[in-house]
Design a protein around this motif. Structure first.
Motif, PDB file in Angstrom:
ATOM      1  N   TRP A   1       0.791  -1.136  -0.038  1.00  0.00           N
ATOM      2  CA  TRP A   1      -0.118   0.123  -0.034  1.00  0.00           C
ATOM      3  C   TRP A   1       0.916   1.265   0.082  1.00  0.00           C
ATOM      4  CZ3 TRP A   1      -4.952   0.288  -0.929  1.00  0.00           C
ATOM      5  CH2 TRP A   1      -5.773   1.560  -1.083  1.00  0.00           C
ATOM      6  N   ASN A   2       1.878   1.231   0.976  1.00  0.00           N
ATOM      7  CA  ASN A   2       2.783   2.296   1.206  1.00  0.00           C
ATOM      8  C   ASN A   2       3.685   2.653  -0.112  1.00  0.00           C
ATOM      9  OD1 ASN A   2       1.318   3.361   3.357  1.00  0.00           O
ATOM     10  ND2 ASN A   2       2.505   1.895   4.562  1.00  0.00           N
ATOM     11  N   GLY A   3       3.982   1.461  -0.703  1.00  0.00           N
ATOM     12  CA  GLY A   3       5.319   1.701  -1.513  1.00  0.00           C
ATOM     13  C   GLY A   3       4.816   1.585  -3.055  1.00  0.00           C
ATOM     14  N   HIS A   4       3.622   1.255  -3.183  1.00  0.00           N
ATOM     15  CA  HIS A   4       2.755   1.092  -4.744  1.00  0.00           C
ATOM     16  C   HIS A   4       1.643   1.710  -4.842  1.00  0.00           C
ATOM     17  CE1 HIS A   4       5.856  -1.771  -6.031  1.00  0.00           C
ATOM     18  NE2 HIS A   4       5.487  -2.619  -4.690  1.00  0.00           N
ATOM     19  N   VAL A   5       0.587   1.715  -4.156  1.00  0.00           N
ATOM     20  CA  VAL A   5      -0.744   2.053  -4.374  1.00  0.00           C
ATOM     21  C   VAL A   5      -0.516   3.660  -4.129  1.00  0.00           C
ATOM     22  CG1 VAL A   5      -3.158   2.338  -3.620  1.00  0.00           C
ATOM     23  CG2 VAL A   5      -2.123   0.140  -3.795  1.00  0.00           C
ATOM     24  N   LEU A   6      -0.258   4.107  -2.752  1.00  0.00           N
ATOM     25  CA  LEU A   6      -0.205   5.551  -2.514  1.00  0.00           C
ATOM     26  C   LEU A   6       0.854   6.284  -3.578  1.00  0.00           C
ATOM     27  CD1 LEU A   6      -0.218   5.538   1.270  1.00  0.00           C
ATOM     28  CD2 LEU A   6      -2.107   5.854  -0.075  1.00  0.00           C
ATOM     29  N   PRO A   7       1.970   5.922  -3.716  1.00  0.00           N
ATOM     30  CA  PRO A   7       3.005   6.692  -4.729  1.00  0.00           C
ATOM     31  C   PRO A   7       2.550   6.550  -6.131  1.00  0.00           C
ATOM     32  CG  PRO A   7       3.910   5.025  -3.697  1.00  0.00           C
ATOM     33  CD  PRO A   7       2.980   4.805  -3.280  1.00  0.00           C
ATOM     34  N   ARG A   8       1.522   5.520  -6.298  1.00  0.00           N
ATOM     35  CA  ARG A   8       1.405   5.031  -7.907  1.00  0.00           C
ATOM     36  C   ARG A   8       2.565   4.536  -8.659  1.00  0.00           C
ATOM     37  NH1 ARG A   8      -3.279   5.947  -5.694  1.00  0.00           N
ATOM     38  NH2 ARG A   8      -4.856   6.829  -6.723  1.00  0.00           N
TER      39      ARG A   8
END
Length: 309
Positions: A184-191
């Motif tokens: 979530w923090n390494g992929h979804v949030l920063p796209r």
């Protein structure tokens, strides 16, 4: 601790939108690389796309419709009563973690996940096994709700009913939460799209994300020579393995001769006659071009090929 969002009055579109705001139980196995149906890349695509896509399939519809039946079978087998929660739970400590559970067990610190699977999946449940992606799903629900036990009940269509009891394992839950947090923090949030894992699900994501190339454009593949060489080697190895497979098939066919089936004691082999009919599209185009054109459909895909420079 968790917060609870009522779902009883939600439309399906509203429910799908709510699911996009976090990681659900059915996403957990894909993020861990355990799901045969999805991948971290496909979950990423779902969470970051602006569209609400309902990928409902017949098997999913049947699973929902048979959920009550599976729950009743569980109660018959165990004597435990269950109830619907009609809520979507969100972890307070890890707000990216959601849980939309099938049932809660009355009088126990436990929940119930109901599954309906094909007879072809029966081997995955043999000897008390739990398919890894379903284990991840149940652990995810425990992590969100704080409940220390989760039951997994399955109807193998036309064959069997089984259930498993899964208990809290601190290391497994901690590792699962860490993997989901990293996703979530390494992929979804920063796209940032995750790396592919070789699954068919990743093929689908890449085709959807990049449907058409920019005509005549070229990009430099710096640092890919080693992987490209490995791919060429794999092509040769695969072809040799296919040749060996064909040879074994041919040896078996020679031994079978005119017989339709064979039995080795451990394996049953079938070599049956199958009739197929096809439309001769070339002849149809030549002799009845108007009919050919009226039934012709156009599909567009991207062709992938590699050649030595």
């Amino acid at each position: 601790m968790y917060t609870a969002i009522p779902t009883a009055g939600m439309t399906r579109e509203e429910w799908l939108l709510a699911r996009k705001t976090g990681i659900g139980g059915s996403d957990a196995g894909a993020i861990c690389g355990l799901s045969p149906y999805a991948s971290a890349m496909s979950v990423y695509r779902d969470k970051t796309s602006g569209n609400v896509t309902d990928n409902d399939r017949e098997c999913m519809r049947q699973g929902r419709d048979l959920e009550d039946y599976v729950a009743r079978r569980f109660t018959e087998a165990t004597g435990l009563k269950v109830r619907r929660s009609n809520k979507m739970y969100r972890s307070v400590e890890y707000p990216f973690m959601l849980a939309d559970v099938d049932r809660l067990v009355v009088g126990e610190d436990a929940g119930l996940e109901c599954k309906t699977v094909s007879p072809y999946s029966a081997g995955s449940w043999k000897d008390g096994r739990v398919p890894p992606h379903y284990l991840a799903q149940c652990l995810h629900y425990m992590a969100v709700t704080g409940r220390r036990e989760w039951y997994l009940a399955v109807v193998i269509l036309g064959q069997d009913f089984q259930y498993r009891k899964i208990t809290w394992e601190e290391d497994l839950v901690r590792n699962l939460v860490a993997l989901e947090a990293a996703f979530w923090n390494g992929h979804v949030l920063p796209r940032v799209m995750p790396q592919p894992d070789g699954s068919p699900a990743c093929d689908g994501v890449l085709e959807a994300a990049f449907p058409r190339p920019e005509k005549g454009s070229t990009v430099s593949l710096e640092g890919f020579d080693e992987r490209l060489e490995r791919r060429m080697d794999l092509e040769k190895e695969i072809e040799e393995l296919k040749r060996q497979q064909r040879q074994i098939d041919q040896e078996i066919k020679l031994a079978m001769g005119e017989h339709e089936s064979a039995d080795s004691g451990r394996f049953r082999v079938s070599w049956s006659s199958v009739e197929t009919s096809r439309v001769d599209s070339k002849r149809l185009k030549e002799e009845m071009p108007e009919i050919y054109e009226s039934f012709r459909t156009l599909s567009r895909t991207r062709r992938f090929s590699i050649k030595a420079a």
